[in-house]
Design a protein around this motif. Structure first.
Motif, PDB file in Angstrom:
ATOM      1  N   THR A  47       0.816  -1.216   0.000  1.00  0.00           N
ATOM      2  CA  THR A  47       0.000   0.000   0.000  1.00  0.00           C
ATOM      3  C   THR A  47       0.850   1.267   0.000  1.00  0.00           C
ATOM      4  N   SER A  48       2.143   1.124   0.211  1.00  0.00           N
ATOM      5  CA  SER A  48       3.032   2.282   0.324  1.00  0.00           C
ATOM      6  C   SER A  48       3.741   2.542  -1.003  1.00  0.00           C
ATOM      7  N   ARG A  49       4.371   3.711  -1.084  1.00  0.00           N
ATOM      8  CA  ARG A  49       5.152   4.071  -2.265  1.00  0.00           C
ATOM      9  C   ARG A  49       6.627   4.128  -1.889  1.00  0.00           C
ATOM     10  N   THR A  50       7.436   3.578  -2.780  1.00  0.00           N
ATOM     11  CA  THR A  50       8.876   3.489  -2.513  1.00  0.00           C
ATOM     12  C   THR A  50       9.650   4.039  -3.699  1.00  0.00           C
ATOM     13  N   ALA A  51      10.658   4.836  -3.407  1.00  0.00           N
ATOM     14  CA  ALA A  51      11.590   5.316  -4.430  1.00  0.00           C
ATOM     15  C   ALA A  51      12.832   4.442  -4.396  1.00  0.00           C
ATOM     16  N   VAL A  52      13.178   3.865  -5.538  1.00  0.00           N
ATOM     17  CA  VAL A  52      14.418   3.116  -5.682  1.00  0.00           C
ATOM     18  C   VAL A  52      15.463   4.109  -6.189  1.00  0.00           C
ATOM     19  N   VAL A  53      16.429   4.453  -5.344  1.00  0.00           N
ATOM     20  CA  VAL A  53      17.368   5.523  -5.682  1.00  0.00           C
ATOM     21  C   VAL A  53      18.767   4.956  -5.855  1.00  0.00           C
ATOM     22  N   MET A  54      19.414   5.335  -6.946  1.00  0.00           N
ATOM     23  CA  MET A  54      20.787   4.918  -7.223  1.00  0.00           C
ATOM     24  C   MET A  54      21.666   6.163  -7.349  1.00  0.00           C
ATOM     25  N   ALA A  59       3.723  -0.642  -9.819  1.00  0.00           N
ATOM     26  CA  ALA A  59       3.147   0.705  -9.711  1.00  0.00           C
ATOM     27  C   ALA A  59       3.475   1.367  -8.385  1.00  0.00           C
ATOM     28  N   ARG A  60       3.919   0.594  -7.402  1.00  0.00           N
ATOM     29  CA  ARG A  60       4.252   1.147  -6.088  1.00  0.00           C
ATOM     30  C   ARG A  60       5.674   1.710  -6.025  1.00  0.00           C
ATOM     31  N   GLY A  88       4.921   5.491 -19.046  1.00  0.00           N
ATOM     32  CA  GLY A  88       4.707   4.995 -17.679  1.00  0.00           C
ATOM     33  C   GLY A  88       5.979   4.531 -17.011  1.00  0.00           C
ATOM     34  N   ALA A  89       7.111   5.055 -17.421  1.00  0.00           N
ATOM     35  CA  ALA A  89       8.391   4.546 -16.926  1.00  0.00           C
ATOM     36  C   ALA A  89       8.590   4.802 -15.437  1.00  0.00           C
ATOM     37  N   ARG A  90       8.110   5.954 -14.942  1.00  0.00           N
ATOM     38  CA  ARG A  90       8.367   6.363 -13.559  1.00  0.00           C
ATOM     39  C   ARG A  90       9.874   6.361 -13.275  1.00  0.00           C
ATOM     40  N   LEU A  91      10.637   6.790 -14.262  1.00  0.00           N
ATOM     41  CA  LEU A  91      12.094   6.846 -14.176  1.00  0.00           C
ATOM     42  C   LEU A  91      12.525   8.309 -14.197  1.00  0.00           C
ATOM     43  N   TYR A  92      13.355   8.700 -13.242  1.00  0.00           N
ATOM     44  CA  TYR A  92      13.744  10.098 -13.108  1.00  0.00           C
ATOM     45  C   TYR A  92      15.266  10.203 -12.994  1.00  0.00           C
ATOM     46  N   TYR A  93      15.741  11.386 -13.382  1.00  0.00           N
ATOM     47  CA  TYR A  93      17.185  11.648 -13.360  1.00  0.00           C
ATOM     48  C   TYR A  93      17.417  13.064 -12.867  1.00  0.00           C
ATOM     49  N   LEU A  95      10.405  -6.362  -2.813  1.00  0.00           N
ATOM     50  CA  LEU A  95       9.051  -6.456  -2.268  1.00  0.00           C
ATOM     51  C   LEU A  95       9.060  -6.905  -0.809  1.00  0.00           C
ATOM     52  N   ARG A  96       9.908  -7.851  -0.478  1.00  0.00           N
ATOM     53  CA  ARG A  96       9.970  -8.330   0.903  1.00  0.00           C
ATOM     54  C   ARG A  96      10.462  -7.233   1.847  1.00  0.00           C
ATOM     55  N   LEU A  97      11.412  -6.429   1.389  1.00  0.00           N
ATOM     56  CA  LEU A  97      11.861  -5.312   2.222  1.00  0.00           C
ATOM     57  C   LEU A  97      10.737  -4.303   2.420  1.00  0.00           C
ATOM     58  N   ALA A  98      10.042  -3.969   1.344  1.00  0.00           N
ATOM     59  CA  ALA A  98       8.944  -3.016   1.455  1.00  0.00           C
ATOM     60  C   ALA A  98       7.825  -3.565   2.339  1.00  0.00           C
ATOM     61  N   ALA A  99       7.534  -4.867   2.201  1.00  0.00           N
ATOM     62  CA  ALA A  99       6.498  -5.482   3.033  1.00  0.00           C
ATOM     63  C   ALA A  99       6.915  -5.506   4.498  1.00  0.00           C
TER      64      ALA A  99
END
Length: 704
Positions: free
Chosen positions: A119-126, A154-155, A187-192, A235-239
């Motif tokens: 149910t939460s939103r997560t940013a994967v940041v590199m 989508a999360r 729909g990439a949801r990819l940012y720079y 997913l397991r970390l987010a859960a």
């Protein structure tokens, strides 16, 4: 031509989070999070630290019996006893922690059920800093594909946070980003985002993201440029974060993969076979007072913003200035505020890479040494939990141990010299019924040496036993005989490298104490050898010291030479060992023989295979091969995308002149071609020119 995806914004609208700088001198628990009831692992802590203390006391007693003279000891003997006790306590703690992990891993654990809908939103940041673009963008694309395959993509959003200070690396990142965004679609949801100034380095990079866009996300998953994480692991970390409202940071245990040089494959094998034992023990006694390693971990964004703003330390580097090893400090501060920090060491699907040679790891280790020693300025921070202070102390001790070991060797040699060349005083001035006979108990000394070696090597043995008992690991490692032989090879090479590392770390500690700051060079992540002349230059004094020490020890006493032979041999062979460490052919030869194999090497994880394939595709596009100015001049679409991604220009204060920008402007005005301009501009002038839209347009107007 580089696609620009209709010049869609490279970043979403900002959603700021306040990130106040934390006060290290004052703290009130009322300012933190009110944590719910959670058990503290007191039995595990009592076992680890109590047993380590008892072992250390026993070792110190035995050493006193070895060196004492009729129940008394000279100041030199007492100094040797002190150094031995300090060094022994370090390995005793590692032993008891490893034993705890070994016992826990002997029990069969049931696999965790798959995580439910998030149910939460997560940013994967590199965060990236002058990295190979083909590799980093392949990794972020592979991670995204793996997460999307779970059906819960989508999360998650994906961010490449650039701190690159080299123009070629920066423009290569933009080319790769624009290409990947076009490939993935709207729909990439990819940012720079690229920062003009890499203020406070990686910590500042993450802080800039959190303070500007952190409000969009409940969590952020922080990666390194060499990180890979499977969709299921993410997913397991987010859960886990959703299931634990008191969690601030949850750390995974990344395994080393994709390594082929001799040194890197030794590290890869050791991390896979022995690493889980050490990490499990650490996780058990740390509990919710754990640590953070800076990557492959998920963080509660608002808790991080509220409590992890790092202050500059008073004074100049290496002990002052910005916090270099920020991850330990962030973990301690967020824990101080009542948020849990813990590790899931049995979570599969988290990977990283390692430096390819001994010299490469020494370069990285120099930066880590400064960061850990700098923690001496932070360990007394108000309000910290005791385990957080222990993590700081452990990090400091890991680097102080090398000069302590060196000092112990020197004092041991001095004692032998004293015994060999100084006539003992049998009848001291005070009255005694009997003379004092010099005594050195060789039987006790041998027993103590055996105990020390046993404690030192026990965590390796624990990991080997677990590998032999695990059928899948045993078969993937080439069978029981190959697994045992691989462990012997790793132990032998580690023993030869240990004295070299001792001198390197001792030199680093000395430089830091003398006030010499380290730089922040990007880590070399590819396989490949270092020029032999550089190896000779870096290790010639190690080899000379080994030869001199060996000759002196042999001249003093054969027993001293034999006692010091492992250290002497490693130093004498420093140059060939370092050369061999970076040899790709040697690592691959062992691989063909089925030695130093790991399960992830025998059957590579799907995400690693996919990342390799994507990296090859990116390399074929030549992202990392083009000159920045030439690429922007030749590709109008790339130039248009570059201009669109530049931050709004900031107003220049009157009277403040940027010399790099001014010189770049002058050189571009005089240049008759883009090639001439590229030849004239210095690296700093290039960066200044490419940050200025007007100068980019001037460059575009020049002929080739």
């Amino acid at each position: 031509m580089t696609p620009v995806a209709s010049l869609a914004p490279a970043v979403p609208p900002e959603a700021p989070l306040a990130m106040p700088v934390q006060d290290l001198r004052r703290w009130s628990p009322e300012d933190g999070h009110r944590e719910g009831p959670h058990p503290t692992p007191w039995p595990a802590r009592l076992f680890v630290f109590g047993a380590a203390a008892l072992l250390t006391a026993y070792g110190a007693y035995e050493m006193y019996q070895v060196v004492s003279v009729a129940g008394s000891a000279t100041w030199l003997q007492l100094l040797l006893l002190l150094l031995f006790t300090l060094n022994f306590s370090w390995i005793a703690l590692a032993f008891t922690s490893g034993l705890l992990g070994f016992v826990a891993l002997l029990r069969q654990r049931r696999p965790a059920p798959p995580p439910g809908p998030l149910t939460s939103r997560t940013a994967v940041v590199m965060p990236v800093y002058n990295e190979a673009t083909a590799r980093t963008f392949a990794a972020i694309e592979a991670i995204r594909e793996s997460i999307e395959a779970t059906g819960q993509g989508a999360r998650f959003d994906y961010w490449v946070l650039s701190d690159s200070t080299q123009s070629d690396a920066w423009i290569a990142e933009e080319r790769a980003y624009l290409t990947l965004r076009e490939k993935l679609g709207p729909g990439a949801r990819l940012y720079y985002r690229h920062r003009p100034k890499n203020h406070h380095r990686k910590a500042g990079n993450i802080a800039d993201f959190v303070s500007r866009w952190g409000g969009h996300y409940d969590h952020m998953l922080v990666l390194d440029a060499d990180s890979l994480m499977s969709g299921e692991c993410v997913l397991r970390l987010a859960a886990a974060m959703e299931a634990d409202p008191d969690a601030g940071i949850i750390q995974s245990l990344p395994l080393i993969i994709n390594r082929n040089t001799l040194f890197a494959r030794v590290q890869q094998f050791a991390a896979r076979i022995y690493g889980p034992v050490i990490a499990t023990g650490l996780a058990l006694w740390s509990g919710r007072d754990g640590n953070y390693w800076g990557h492959n971990a998920i963080i509660r964004t608002r808790a991080f913003a509220a409590h992890c703003g790092l202050p500059d330390l008073p004074g100049k580097p290496p002990f002052g200035g910005h916090v270099l090893s920020h991850d330990f400090v962030e973990a301690a501060l967020i824990r101080r505020a009542g948020w849990g920090v813990y590790m899931l060491p049995d979570l599969a699907g988290s990977y990283e890479e390692s430096p390819p040679s001994l010299i490469d790891i020494a370069i990285r280790d120099r930066r880590w040494a400064q960061g850990n020693l700098q923690h001496a300025r932070v360990i007394g921070t108000a309000g910290l939990r005791l385990p957080s202070r222990q993590h700081f102390a452990t990090g400091i001790a890991s680097y102080v141990a090398s000069p302590l070991w060196a000092a112990q060797l020197v004092v041991g040699v001095a004692l032998v010299l004293q015994t060999a060349y100084i006539r003992p005083e049998y009848f001291p001035s005070e009255f005694r019924l009997y003379p004092i006979w010099p005594r050195f108990d060789p039987v006790r000394a041998l027993q103590l040496f055996g105990l020390t070696m046993g404690i030192l090597l026990a965590p390796k043995l624990f990991g080997l036993i677990l590998g032999l008992l695990d059928g899948a690991v045993r078969r993937a490692s080439g069978g029981a005989m190959r697994l045992v032989l691989s462990a012997l090879i790793e132990t032998l090479l580690s023993a030869l490298i240990a004295p070299i590392a001792m001198l390197i770390q001792s030199g680093s500690v000395l430089q830091i104490l003398l006030g010499r700051d380290t730089g922040w060079n990007p880590q070399r992540r590819d396989d490949g050898s270092i020029p032999f002349r550089d190896i000779v230059r870096r290790h010639r004094w190690h080899a000379i010291l080994g030869l001199v020490t060996g000759a002196a020890a042999f001249a003093i006493a054969t027993s001293l030479f034999l006692w010091m032979s492992p250290t002497i041999l490693g130093l004498v062979l420093a140059i060939p060992i370092s050369w061999a460490s970076g040899q790709l052919a040697w690592g691959l030869a062992l691989k063909r023989l089925g030695l130093l194999m790991t399960p992830e090497e025998r059957v590579p994880p799907p995400i690693a295979l996919r990342a390799k394939a994507l990296e090859a595709e990116n390399a074929a596009r030549g992202f990392d091969d083009a000159d920045a100015i030439g690429a922007l001049h030749a590709d109008p679409a790339l130039r248009e995308g570059h201009l669109a991604m530049l931050p709004p220009p900031s107003a220049r204060p009157r009277g403040r002149i940027d010399p790099d920008r001014t010189l770049a402007e002058a050189k571009l005005a005089e240049a008759v071609s883009a090639a001439e301009a590229a030849a004239w501009l210095t690296p700093k002038e290039r960066m200044a020119a490419l940050h200025d839209p007007r100068l980019v347009e001037t460059l575009a107007g020049l002929p080739e």
